[in-house]
Design a protein around this motif. Structure first.
Motif, short mmCIF file in Angstrom:
data_model
loop_
_atom_site.label_atom_id
_atom_site.label_comp_id
_atom_site.label_asym_id
_atom_site.label_seq_id
_atom_site.Cartn_x
_atom_site.Cartn_y
_atom_site.Cartn_z
N ALA A 38 46.63 15.36 49.20
CA ALA A 38 48.00 15.28 49.72
C ALA A 38 48.12 14.23 50.81
O ALA A 38 49.18 13.63 50.99
N LEU A 39 47.04 13.99 51.54
CA LEU A 39 47.04 12.99 52.61
C LEU A 39 46.76 11.59 52.08
O LEU A 39 46.69 10.65 52.87
N GLY A 40 46.55 11.46 50.79
CA GLY A 40 46.32 10.15 50.20
C GLY A 40 44.88 9.69 50.27
O GLY A 40 44.60 8.51 50.13
N GLN A 41 43.96 10.61 50.49
CA GLN A 41 42.54 10.28 50.56
C GLN A 41 41.87 10.66 49.24
O GLN A 41 41.07 11.59 49.17
N GLY A 42 42.19 9.93 48.18
CA GLY A 42 41.68 10.25 46.86
C GLY A 42 40.18 10.16 46.74
O GLY A 42 39.54 10.99 46.09
N GLU A 43 39.58 9.15 47.37
CA GLU A 43 38.12 8.99 47.29
C GLU A 43 37.41 10.14 47.99
O GLU A 43 36.41 10.67 47.50
N ALA A 44 37.92 10.53 49.15
CA ALA A 44 37.32 11.64 49.89
C ALA A 44 37.50 12.95 49.11
O ALA A 44 36.59 13.78 49.07
N ALA A 45 38.65 13.13 48.48
CA ALA A 45 38.88 14.34 47.69
C ALA A 45 37.92 14.40 46.51
O ALA A 45 37.39 15.47 46.19
N SER A 46 37.66 13.25 45.88
CA SER A 46 36.70 13.22 44.78
C SER A 46 35.30 13.55 45.25
O SER A 46 34.56 14.28 44.58
N ALA A 47 34.93 13.03 46.41
CA ALA A 47 33.59 13.30 46.94
C ALA A 47 33.42 14.77 47.29
O ALA A 47 32.39 15.38 46.97
N VAL A 48 34.41 15.36 47.94
CA VAL A 48 34.33 16.78 48.29
C VAL A 48 34.28 17.63 47.02
O VAL A 48 33.51 18.59 46.94
#
Length: 69
Positions: A38-48
């Motif tokens: 939701a915050l626009g951190q797609g790469e971080a969301a994928s890593a988590v």
């Protein structure tokens, strides 16, 4: 001769703790992925999501069979 008593023995507390830990980790991971996405951190969301999937895969369901004779 084997007993015909089919009363289940209670699970040890460590077995319940593992289930709760796995469920809590999955819930926190889903919340973290949604917030990061939701915050626009797609790469971080994928890593988590990848780390959580690996952790939950290792801590999966364990089945123990006890045979009494």
């Amino acid at each position: 001769m084997a007993s015909l008593d089919r009363t289940p023995t209670p699970l040890p507390s460590k077995a319940h703790l593992l289930g709760w830990l796995t469920a809590l980790t999955g819930l926190i991971a889903v919340i973290a992925v949604v917030v990061l996405a939701a915050l626009g951190q797609g790469e971080a969301a994928s890593a988590v999501g990848a780390v959580a999937a690996a952790f939950l895969g290792v801590g999966g369901v364990r089945i123990t069979v006890q045979i009494r004779r």
